[in-house]
Scaffold this active site. Sequence first.
Site: not given
Length: 291
Positions: A109, A76, A51, A46
């Site tokens: 997100h 996401k 990120y 994930d």
Amino acid sequence: MTTPEITLNSGTTIPQLGLGVWQATNDETERAVRYAIDEAGYRHIDTAAAYGNEEGVGRALASASVPREDVFVTTKLWNADQGYEQALQAFDASMKKLGTDYVDLYLIHWPLQNRERLLRTWDALEKIAESGRAKAVGVCNFEPHHLQLLIDRGGMLPAVDQVELHPHLPQNEIREFANEHGIVVESWSPLGGTSNSGWGPNSKPNTLLVDPIVTRIADRHSKSPAQVLIRWHLQNGLVVIPKSVHEERISQNIDVFDFELDDLDLSELATLDDGVRVGMHPDEMNMGAPD
Ligand code: A2P
């Protein structure tokens, strides 16, 4: 033992346990993901555009000994990319970084406050799903009122709602609502978050891994607090994605299929519900939003 799978409303299946990689660099992510797949037996990763480590995931997928199609990959869409055209472009950029031509799950997100833009974003995700480039699409951090927007819109429903969820914040209302509509709930910060969590105005840093109740239950089973928490998610029917970049912990976190929490354990864990978050409430979160 292999990880159990849950069938999504898209018809595809998701391994109930995966590896989270928030706050890991590209290099850390590459090492952690490769180890998780090749050595620890994970089949679910994930990540997220926000990120900043999709490339690390991509490098690990390319060099892992397991074929791409045997690994469930989620990414996401970041807030700044909400909107129809923006979302389509952001999806392409994520695929490029991941070095893949499809993802198993593509998620919005955050819901953001602009409802019109949010609905246009969902139109784009529906298009991506129809093209087959995302096997399933879903959302994160949606409260029931956000999910209701998509239900009222008609058309495709999210396969997944990924929300902050752990024994301090069991999210009973969201789980009940999602269940009624065939939406699978995934837990983020399932171990109570990282050490530098506690980033919302009313939130607090992780205390679950050192909580005396969790530690006592762990001792009873000769397991670690993290393993107890992961069992709690699994036994509650949730998809759980504990984050770690340490090999020993990555292995430990999937070594949870040889014990079960009993009624006493579960009733003790239920007393931890104090509604306190490590992150922000979705209705207050607008970080990076275009307007
Ligand atoms: P690290 O990556 O340094 O191992 P979350 O609840 O968001 O999944 O956060 C997990 C946090 O707990 C991370 O900071 C991670 O740090 C740490 N962690 C993950 N697995 C374990 C474990 N088995 N024991 C102790 N800490 C863990």
